[in-house]
Design a protein around this motif. Structure first.
Motif, mmCIF file in Angstrom:
data_model
loop_
_atom_site.group_PDB
_atom_site.id
_atom_site.type_symbol
_atom_site.label_atom_id
_atom_site.label_comp_id
_atom_site.label_asym_id
_atom_site.label_seq_id
_atom_site.Cartn_x
_atom_site.Cartn_y
_atom_site.Cartn_z
ATOM 1 N N LEU A 1 -39.339 -38.443 21.928
ATOM 2 C CA LEU A 1 -38.186 -38.907 22.708
ATOM 3 C C LEU A 1 -36.888 -38.681 21.963
ATOM 4 O O LEU A 1 -35.852 -38.400 22.558
ATOM 5 N N ASN A 2 -36.945 -38.830 20.624
ATOM 6 C CA ASN A 2 -35.719 -38.698 19.847
ATOM 7 C C ASN A 2 -35.396 -37.257 19.481
ATOM 8 O O ASN A 2 -34.380 -36.993 18.854
ATOM 9 N N LEU A 3 -36.314 -36.363 19.840
ATOM 10 C CA LEU A 3 -36.139 -34.975 19.456
ATOM 11 C C LEU A 3 -34.930 -34.375 20.158
ATOM 12 O O LEU A 3 -34.865 -34.319 21.382
ATOM 13 N N ASP A 4 -33.970 -33.998 19.359
ATOM 14 C CA ASP A 4 -32.793 -33.347 19.926
ATOM 15 C C ASP A 4 -33.072 -31.852 19.935
ATOM 16 O O ASP A 4 -33.130 -31.213 18.896
ATOM 17 N N LEU A 5 -33.289 -31.315 21.142
ATOM 18 C CA LEU A 5 -33.766 -29.933 21.233
ATOM 19 C C LEU A 5 -32.780 -28.947 20.614
ATOM 20 O O LEU A 5 -33.176 -27.912 20.106
ATOM 21 N N GLY A 6 -31.504 -29.293 20.675
ATOM 22 C CA GLY A 6 -30.503 -28.372 20.145
ATOM 23 C C GLY A 6 -30.472 -28.387 18.619
ATOM 24 O O GLY A 6 -30.262 -27.369 17.983
ATOM 25 N N ASP A 7 -30.699 -29.566 18.055
ATOM 26 C CA ASP A 7 -30.475 -29.696 16.622
ATOM 27 C C ASP A 7 -31.489 -30.668 16.042
ATOM 28 O O ASP A 7 -31.272 -31.867 16.007
ATOM 29 N N PHE A 8 -32.644 -30.138 15.651
ATOM 30 C CA PHE A 8 -33.658 -31.042 15.103
ATOM 31 C C PHE A 8 -34.009 -30.625 13.684
ATOM 32 O O PHE A 8 -33.758 -29.506 13.243
ATOM 33 N N ASN A 9 -34.614 -31.564 13.031
ATOM 34 C CA ASN A 9 -34.994 -31.413 11.649
ATOM 35 C C ASN A 9 -36.480 -31.031 11.617
ATOM 36 O O ASN A 9 -37.237 -31.518 12.447
ATOM 37 N N VAL A 10 -36.880 -30.199 10.699
ATOM 38 C CA VAL A 10 -38.305 -29.841 10.620
ATOM 39 C C VAL A 10 -39.136 -31.092 10.358
ATOM 40 O O VAL A 10 -40.254 -31.242 10.849
ATOM 41 N N GLU A 11 -38.572 -32.024 9.604
ATOM 42 C CA GLU A 11 -39.312 -33.237 9.273
ATOM 43 C C GLU A 11 -39.619 -34.053 10.543
ATOM 44 O O GLU A 11 -40.650 -34.713 10.620
ATOM 45 N N ASP A 12 -38.728 -33.968 11.563
ATOM 46 C CA ASP A 12 -38.991 -34.678 12.818
ATOM 47 C C ASP A 12 -40.295 -34.173 13.437
ATOM 48 O O ASP A 12 -41.148 -34.942 13.852
#
Lengths: 120, 692
Positions: free
Chosen positions: B28-39
């Motif tokens: 849900l918190n995944l920001d498709l434009g700008d995510f971290n590999v750790e996410d």
């Protein structure tokens, strides 16, 4: 009796490993991730390390690499618990200094057989 | 060695549910434009753990299902696959499906195969969507083609193995001696060591392995067993193995000079070894799956008792406390053995220490039952996501004070009422984006879920910046439904309170999200059952805030002890408004309705405690001589006629229902310092009792 460090972020797997090893007469210390394991390994000498690969706060491969760099753990058997069927993780583990691996899913008998292989 | 794996199932389920929650909130918190590999890693790790555990504990269906999710996530993690909203939605759906599967297995009920198949299909489609998964297909065909002809293995009389470890072999923790011991367990072993590689003493590094061996092991040993022994070191040594055949005419090529043969054999053998290894692994895994599958069918997972995960620091504190207590106890018993009056001060000191330690111990024990409210809050981001996309609203959900700790029971029972409240806010509170813009508000509505401590209570607030409650509308509705009289005069607070009345619903039309008519009255009843209360504040056009006040724990109560004759009763401190002596001229007897007294212009019924509980030893039966304690519960006020007020204390609640039976007017019992039992009074129950 030999003391084994069992590392897994999954409590059920960790308990299963610990229970099996204790049943076979080994002393077992549990750690919840790589960082926890490294601290415990610095505080106490272990005869063998059994670690999961995918963990938060230092994964199993980094843990093995860090442990191998410590004088006390140069020759200590270190086994990875891995579900990766591919050779990628195994190779990374080997490069980090892992002794061998146990492929998940495994049952207690397979675990003990493998532990005996390195512990005698 | 046989180990009952079922003993680990409960822990496995718990951690899997936690893992699913982590996956859900991660997705849900995944920001498709700008995510971290750790996410992605966190989400992957959760799937990976569930797969590993379910495989090990015999839940093959779960591990098969998770495998597909894992593959998808792995490709996303490596950047081989673009992360799209449809993919995230498919994964979210799979999380739900997996949760249902695990719940069914845990409860021993049937898994909804159709649902599983549907989600698996969606996953497979997603998987085949962007990147065709060719490597695994290729691997499978390769595996299938490497099966050795059976007659090759048959007449083997033994093996000759040339084993030359590389210098660093010992540094991987592998030990040739242990491998030889394993070989010796397969058949008779002769070893010939080659010392040629050993350098002179000055150049010798004792941590390196300079020896090599020629090993001969006899017996009809399958090649796979030899391979298994050298499996871990295949890259750390030169290894050549050659079977010795039983037929005397066949010669082994190693009889001449093994060293020469080695170099020719190495490349070929390692190739064979690796491909064969793969096939043996696969068949082992299959065998294990089959075995585990049977087990799963035969034995439904038992319904486990509830357990609690406790921070180890809390346990440490507890152990410290117990240690202190033991020291105090031994000090006191030493003092007691030879007690003289001049040691009175010491005794008093010891006793006050004992009191302090007991109190601290009590606090630490209660602390163990405390869980962060995030256990409840964590489900709301998903709820908000689903509802806002369904309704086409733009909503931001803010969680504040997630680490506020509450008793485990409260956490569990709070969940449903909160879902209801949040749904209401999302559905009825927040307006559609165009309406918001027209009203000069930001397009995105905000719903805030906040928890904090105030005094001995926890306060949970659900606040939205939506349209707020319309007092006139509420009033009209209540009159229409016959809940109030048309000419009733209501304060703002009383008007808002109307929504808690049974059968009141303000939604213009019912939706499947909220407003099914069983609304707020049930919520209020649930909160009150937890010993709490619920309030609403609202401003038209600005939004509403609903606050829930709950006691921190259900096991301990702040009580006021009251005396009626020889009996002591406990009143919940929070229910007491005041206590007073009443004068004769304020008393009023209403025929058939009992006694009342006038308190600031309001007549309140009097409940005579000695009558209700039939206490014959009461000091007085004259209302002017005793005390009237004014109490309130569930909106009902009354005066309790008692002999005296004794003192305030925390009491541990013991269930009467569990130990005896339910009694109207009594919510439980407790044991007092002198060992006697005191009943804890339930105000609404008492009022009902008095009316009978």
């Amino acid at each position: 009796m030999a003391t084994i460090l069992a590392v897994d972020d999954s409590a059920s797997m960790r308990q299963m490993v610990a229970f099996t090893l204790k049943g076979a007469g080994y002393n077992v210390v549990e750690a919840v991730d790589g960082a926890d394991a490294l601290n415990k390994a610095k505080a106490q000498a272990f005869d063998c390390v059994v670690t999961d690969v995918n963990m938060p706060n230092k994964d199993g491969i980094e843990l093995i690499r860090d442990l191998r760099a410590l004088p006390n753990y140069k020759f200590t058997p270190m086994l990875m618990l891995t579900t990766e069927a591919g050779t990628d993780k195994k190779q990374q583990g080997k490069d980090a200094g892992a002794t061998g691996w146990i492929v998940k899913p495994f049952n207690p008998d397979q675990l003990l057989k493998t532990i005996k292989k390195v512990m005698g | 060695m046989s180990i009952d794996m079922a003993q680990f199932h409960q822990v496995f389920f718990e951690e899997s549910f936690e893992g699913l929650d982590a996956m859900e909130s991660g997705l849900l918190n995944l920001d498709l434009g700008d995510f971290n590999v750790e996410d992605i890693n966190t989400i992957f790790r959760a799937a990976h753990s569930i797969k590993g555990g379910s495989g090990t504990f015999g839940f093959t269906a779960v591990s098969d299902f998770t495998h597909v999710m894992e593959t998808l996530l792995d490709e996303m993690r490596d950047g081989r696959r673009k992360i799209t909203q449809p993919a995230v939605d498919v994964l979210l759906g799979s999380v739900d499906c997996l949760r249902d599967m695990l719940q069914s297995i845990q409860n021993g009920s049937e898994v909804d195969q159709a649902d599983v198949a549907e989600h698996k299909l969606a996953l497979d489609n997603e998987l085949n969507n962007a990147v065709p998964n060719s490597p695994s297909v290729g691997k499978q065909t390769a595996k299938a083609s490497t099966v050795l002809p059976a007659d090759d293995v048959k007449q083997i009389a033994g093996w000759v193995i040339a084993f030359s470890p590389h210098l660093h072999l010992l540094k991987t923790g592998n030990e040739p001696v242990r491998m030889f011991r394993e070989l010796a367990s397969l058949g008779h072993l002769t070893t010939t060591v080659d010392l040629q590689g050993v350098p002179n003493l000055y150049d010798l590094d004792p941590e390196e392995c300079h020896l090599s061996w020629k090993l001969e092991v006899s017996g009809d040993i399958p090649e796979t067993e030899i391979d298994e022994i050298f499996d871990w070191v295949e890259d750390d040594c030169d290894l050549a193995k050659q079977p010795i055949y039983q037929t005397p005419s066949e010669s082994t090529p190693f009889h001449g000079s093994p060293e020469i043969a080695i170099s020719h054999a190495v490349s070929r053998v390692t190739k064979d070894v690796s491909s064969e290894l793969a096939s043996s692994e696969e068949s082992e895994a299959n065998a294990a799956d089959r075995k585990n599958g049977k087990k799963e069918d035969a034995k439904a997972a038992p319904k486990g008792s509830s357990s609690i995960r406790v921070d180890t620091s809390k346990i440490d504190t507890l152990i410290n406390m117990v240690g202190e207590l033991v020291i105090t106890q031994s000090m006191l018993s030493l003092l007691g053995e030879h007690f003289e009056l001049n040691k009175l001060d010491q005794l008093k000191n010891g006793l006050s220490q004992l009191e302090r330690h007991t109190r601290e111990l009590q606090e630490s024990v209660m602390n163990i039952r405390m869980l962060p409210i995030s256990f409840v809050f964590s489900r709301f981001p998903r709820l908000a996501h689903d509802i806002s996309s369904k309704l086409g609203k733009k909503i931001e959900l803010k969680l504040v004070g997630e680490n506020t700790e509450v008793d485990k029971t409260v956490v569990e029972l709070l969940s449903d009422p909160l879902v209801h409240l949040v749904r209401n806010s999302l559905d009825h509170g927040i307006e559609m984006p165009d309406v918001r813009l027209a009203a000069g508000k930001p397009e995105t509505g905000t719903v805030t879920l906040e928890a904090y401590h105030r005094g001995g209570n926890i306060v949970i607030e659900v606040a939205d910046d939506g349209k707020g409650l319309d007092k006139d509308k509420l009033r009209a509705k209540a009159i229409e439904k016959g809940l109030i009289d048309a000419d009733a005069i209501l304060s703002d607070k009383q008007t808002y309170e109307l929504i808690f009345m049974p059968g009141f619903s303000t939604a213009e039309k019912l939706t499947d999200i909220s407003g099914r008519g069983v609304g707020m009255d049930v919520v209020r009843r649930n909160i009150q059952a937890l010993g709490g209360n619920i309030e609403i504040l609202s401003e038209l056009g600005k939004g509403s805030t609903i606050s829930i006040h709950l006691p921190l724990t259900l096991a301990i109560l702040d009580g006021q002890s009251i005396a009626v004759g020889d009996e002591t009763y406990i009143l919940p401190l929070g229910s007491i408004i005041e206590s007073l002596h009443v004068k004769e001229d304020r008393l009023n007897r209403v025929a058939g309705k009992g006694e009342t007294f006038l308190l600031r212009g309001q007549y309140l019924p009097i409940i005579r405690m000695h009558q209700i509980f039939n206490v014959l030893s009461a000091k007085t039966t004259k209302l002017t001589e005793g005390l009237i304690v004014v109490v309130e519960g569930q909106g009902l006020r009354c005066g309790l006629f008692v002999d005296d007020l004794l003192g305030q204390q925390q009491v541990v609640i013991k269930s009467l229902e569990a130990n005896y039976r339910r009694i109207e007017g009594v919510s439980g019992a407790t044991i007092l310092g002198d060992g006697s039992v005191a009943l804890i009074l339930d105000i609404p129950g008492l009022v009902r009792l008095a009316n009978q």
